[in-house]
Design a protein around this motif. Structure first.
Motif, PDB file in Angstrom:
ATOM      1  N   LEU A  71       0.829  -1.211   0.000  1.00 16.72           N
ATOM      2  CA  LEU A  71       0.000   0.000   0.000  1.00 16.72           C
ATOM      3  C   LEU A  71       0.863   1.261   0.000  1.00 16.72           C
ATOM      4  N   THR A  72       1.951   1.243   0.748  1.00 18.99           N
ATOM      5  CA  THR A  72       2.863   2.388   0.786  1.00 18.99           C
ATOM      6  C   THR A  72       3.478   2.636  -0.583  1.00 18.99           C
ATOM      7  N   VAL A  73       3.967   1.582  -1.231  1.00 12.30           N
ATOM      8  CA  VAL A  73       4.568   1.722  -2.564  1.00 12.30           C
ATOM      9  C   VAL A  73       3.523   2.215  -3.564  1.00 12.30           C
ATOM     10  N   LEU A  74       2.328   1.659  -3.506  1.00  8.69           N
ATOM     11  CA  LEU A  74       1.256   2.069  -4.414  1.00  8.69           C
ATOM     12  C   LEU A  74       0.916   3.551  -4.236  1.00  8.69           C
ATOM     13  N   THR A  75       0.773   4.008  -2.990  1.00  4.52           N
ATOM     14  CA  THR A  75       0.436   5.417  -2.766  1.00  4.52           C
ATOM     15  C   THR A  75       1.582   6.345  -3.159  1.00  4.52           C
ATOM     16  N   ILE A  76       2.815   5.894  -2.982  1.00  4.94           N
ATOM     17  CA  ILE A  76       3.956   6.720  -3.425  1.00  4.94           C
ATOM     18  C   ILE A  76       3.915   6.878  -4.935  1.00  4.94           C
ATOM     19  N   ILE A  77       3.684   5.777  -5.646  1.00  3.29           N
ATOM     20  CA  ILE A  77       3.620   5.850  -7.112  1.00  3.29           C
ATOM     21  C   ILE A  77       2.451   6.729  -7.548  1.00  3.29           C
ATOM     22  N   LEU A  78       1.314   6.539  -6.908  1.00  2.22           N
ATOM     23  CA  LEU A  78       0.124   7.300  -7.282  1.00  2.22           C
ATOM     24  C   LEU A  78       0.272   8.796  -6.996  1.00  2.22           C
ATOM     25  N   PHE A  79       0.656   9.155  -5.771  1.00  4.54           N
ATOM     26  CA  PHE A  79       0.653  10.559  -5.362  1.00  4.54           C
ATOM     27  C   PHE A  79       1.963  11.295  -5.593  1.00  4.54           C
ATOM     28  N   ALA A  80       3.056  10.583  -5.772  1.00  7.46           N
ATOM     29  CA  ALA A  80       4.338  11.258  -5.998  1.00  7.46           C
ATOM     30  C   ALA A  80       4.776  11.204  -7.460  1.00  7.46           C
TER      31      ALA A  80
END
Length: 191
Positions: A11-20
């Motif tokens: 989830l952390t990697v996914l949100t980093i890719i999505l929001f960053a």
């Protein structure tokens, strides 16, 4: 414990890719279709660049005053003062602004001073003032520049931005654009 760590990392990697990555790329892509490619409206006046969406300091009596800035009009440090109406230092600062305004506009009553002329905005960089804030300054500018007050009121009306779709937000005036138009009008009157 293992069953919670792996999903949390995913989830952390996914949100980093999505929001960053993806979201900033999408905003950047949409901005490429905007005027000035999303860099803001740049005005070149007398050989100097100004961003019309960032407040500028105007404190000379011959100009319409801009809204005070809590950050000295420094866009790199956008912020409010974070002082509340019960803070003695803040109240003293606002009173000093009121006193200064009244010295330069002696015919104005204190109760007639629009709040945005003595308080900083949340960002400290607001480029706009209200129609009332511009109108309250007409007499001073008319006397200094030798311009008919009715002509200044017409200039204010010409530079008033209406609410979005006639519904959203107040009428407002970009102080930089208004003061540039004021200089141009004065120059035309002197020729």
């Amino acid at each position: 414990m293992k069953q919670h760590i792996l999903p949390a990392i995913k989830l952390t990697v996914l949100t980093i890719i999505l929001f960053a990555v993806l979201y900033p790329l999408a905003v950047w892509g949409i901005a490429q279709f905007a005027p000035d490619k999303g860099k803001g409206e740049i005005i070149v006046y007398k050989g100097q660049k100004y961003y019309s969406n960032i407040g500028q300091s105007f404190t000379e009596d011959q100009y319409f005053y801009s809204r005070p800035s809590a950050v000295g009009y420094n866009a790199a440090g956008s912020a409010g003062s974070n002082k509340g109406p019960s803070n003695a230092a803040y109240l003293a600062e606002v009173q000093a602004r009121i006193d200064t305004f009244l010295v330069h506009n002696p015919e104005i009553r204190q109760s007639a001073i629009p709040v945005e002329l003595v308080t900083a905005s949340g960002s400290g960089l607001d480029p706009h003032i209200s129609v009332a804030a511009a109108t309250v300054q007409v007499k001073r500018i008319a006397q200094i520049r030798g311009i008919n007050p009715a002509r200044l009121e017409q200039l204010i009306a010409e530079h008033t931005d209406k609410p979005l779709a006639g519904l959203f937000g107040p009428e407002k005036i970009n102080v930089l654009k208004l003061n540039i138009a004021l200089d141009e009008m004065s120059k035309a009157n002197n020729q």
